[in-house]
Design an enzyme around this catalytic site. Structure first.
Site, mmCIF file in Angstrom:
data_model
loop_
_atom_site.group_PDB
_atom_site.id
_atom_site.type_symbol
_atom_site.label_atom_id
_atom_site.label_comp_id
_atom_site.label_asym_id
_atom_site.label_seq_id
_atom_site.Cartn_x
_atom_site.Cartn_y
_atom_site.Cartn_z
ATOM 1 N N SER A 273 0.841 -1.197 0.000
ATOM 2 C CA SER A 273 0.000 0.000 0.000
ATOM 3 C C SER A 273 0.870 1.237 0.000
ATOM 4 O O SER A 273 2.045 1.188 0.333
ATOM 5 C CB SER A 273 -0.904 0.036 1.255
ATOM 6 O OG SER A 273 -1.804 -1.036 1.276
ATOM 7 N N SER B 225 -2.948 -3.824 -3.700
ATOM 8 C CA SER B 225 -2.336 -2.634 -3.101
ATOM 9 C C SER B 225 -3.408 -1.630 -2.687
ATOM 10 O O SER B 225 -4.365 -1.379 -3.409
ATOM 11 C CB SER B 225 -1.375 -1.979 -4.099
ATOM 12 O OG SER B 225 -0.573 -1.013 -3.480
ATOM 13 N N ASP C 89 -3.830 1.978 -2.369
ATOM 14 C CA ASP C 89 -3.229 3.251 -2.780
ATOM 15 C C ASP C 89 -4.271 4.341 -2.557
ATOM 16 O O ASP C 89 -5.123 4.597 -3.423
ATOM 17 C CB ASP C 89 -2.790 3.178 -4.240
ATOM 18 C CG ASP C 89 -1.894 1.970 -4.507
ATOM 19 O OD1 ASP C 89 -1.115 1.606 -3.608
ATOM 20 O OD2 ASP C 89 -1.999 1.382 -5.597
#
Length: 385
Positions: free
Chosen positions: A261, A299, A301
């Site tokens: 992340s 991830s 983000d």
């Protein structure tokens, strides 16, 4: 020494060490745009940052490598006066609490807190407790708070299920928040994080832009824990294809998913409305793309942007008036956001140092000398003066 006191002592030492390390520009890594005096999010007047770093080897063999980072938009006035703000999830495999109300109201009420995935709850509750201690209730007679707390997973290096972040650590980060230089690398919420399979952590940068007759500042702070080695680009050079050793998530003949992340916090003193700040938050992803990220399925983000302008318009009055930059004039701020986000990530990588963590896991820092050789090879080296 008691465990908590030991952790705080190590926090101070780590913060000082990280602040003294060379930054990306000092190594000769070129970036576009003009930074502020500190090249940090604290170049935006009023913004303060506090960090608590927890590094400890426990008697049971587990290792603590985690912490808390606090970003206060208006310093210690942040609990009393909100800021226009917005959030954006480029890929939502992560958490940032409080965003439903942030998106609904367009106002960021209080600090932005960064920590590890399994400590979001305790940090959130600690922020509310600090707000209760800070002052009186609102007109309804109740304290009401939906703090913004974001996370990245540091379980490769940290005993994340040991729940070592305590309420007093979040409170300390808030109390210690200050202007001036910001420690980078293995500090705060980024203590145990990894990006592009190198040790990473907290990084920051800023840009100055001129719009109309005024100068404005964009400041960015990242907690970076994303990405694979092969895709890594620094200053446009495909360095990840040449720096092949010590890949912690993929090997010489194996591939791994893009898990991890990154949290990106964007601050500005430019007068912008919430929908404009949403557009600013989106541009943080452009800086991430410059690093070679494609925001993989695994991830988280997630980005947040706020403006310190228009403080008077955010007091509780029946009629409020706010100024804002016209949409046809915001391009310099978009560009500055992408530039500062990119440099913040590189600063996090450059400041980070090798770390041995829980379960024998490790992450090596990016080798400065080898990186410089590659930048020279690709014509992307600019020695500092």
């Amino acid at each position: 020494m008691p465990r908590c006191r030991l952790a705080f002592a190590l926090c101070v030492l780590c913060g000082v060490a990280s602040a003294a390390e060379p930054r990306a520009r000092e190594l000769g890594i070129p970036f576009d745009g003009t930074p502020g005096p500190l090249n940090a999010i604290t170049d935006v007047a009023g913004v303060t940052v506090g960090q608590v770093t927890l590094i400890e080897d426990l008697p049971n063999g587990h290792k603590v490598r985690t912490g808390v980072t606090a970003i206060l938009p208006r310093g210690h006035d942040s609990f009393d006066v909100p800021a226009f703000g917005a959030s954006f999830a480029l890929n939502g495999n992560g958490e940032m609490t409080g965003t439903a109300w942030l998106e609904e109201s367009g106002e960021l009420e209080g600090p932005v807190m960064l920590t590890n995935t399994h400590s979001v709850g305790v940090v959130r509750d600690a922020v509310i407790a600090e707000r209760v201690r800070a002052g009186g209730a609102d007109a309804s007679g109740y304290w009401w708070s939906l703090p913004v707390v974001a996370e990245t997973w540091d379980g490769d290096l940290n005993d994340i299920n040991g729940f070592h972040v305590r309420p007093e650590h979040a409170a300390q980060a808030l109390r210690d928040a200050k202007s001036g230089p910001v420690a980078e690398g293995n500090v705060g919420g980024g203590t145990g994080t990894i990006c592009h399979e190198f040790k990473c952590g907290i990084g920051t940068a800023s840009r100055r832009v001129h719009i109309g007759e005024r100068d404005y500042t964009i400041g960015v702070l990242v907690q970076a824990n994303y990405g694979l080695r092969d895709s890594l680009r620094i200053a446009g050079a495909p360095v990840g294809k040449y720096l092949r050793d010590d890949r912690v998530r993929s090997g010489a003949h194996t591939a791994a998913a893009d898990t991890g992340s990154i949290i990106i916090v964007v601050a500005t003193d430019a007068p912008l409305l919430p929908q404009q700040l949403k557009r600013i938050a989106k541009r943080a992803g452009m800086g991430l793309a410059r690093m070679g990220s494609f925001a993989g399925n695994g991830s988280g983000d997630i980005f947040v942007a706020f403006s310190t302008a228009n403080a008077q318009a955010l007091h509780d009055t029946p009629l409020q008036q706010a100024s804002f930059i016209g949409n046809d004039h915001v391009d310099p701020l978009f560009e500055a956001t992408a530039q500062a986000a990119e440099e913040s990530i590189v600063n996090a990588m450059i400041a980070a140092r090798d770390m041995q963590g829980d379960g024998g896991h490790y992450a090596k820092a990016i080798p400065h000398a080898e990186l410089i050789k590659l930048l020279k090879r690709f014509g992307r080296y600019e020695p500092s003066h």
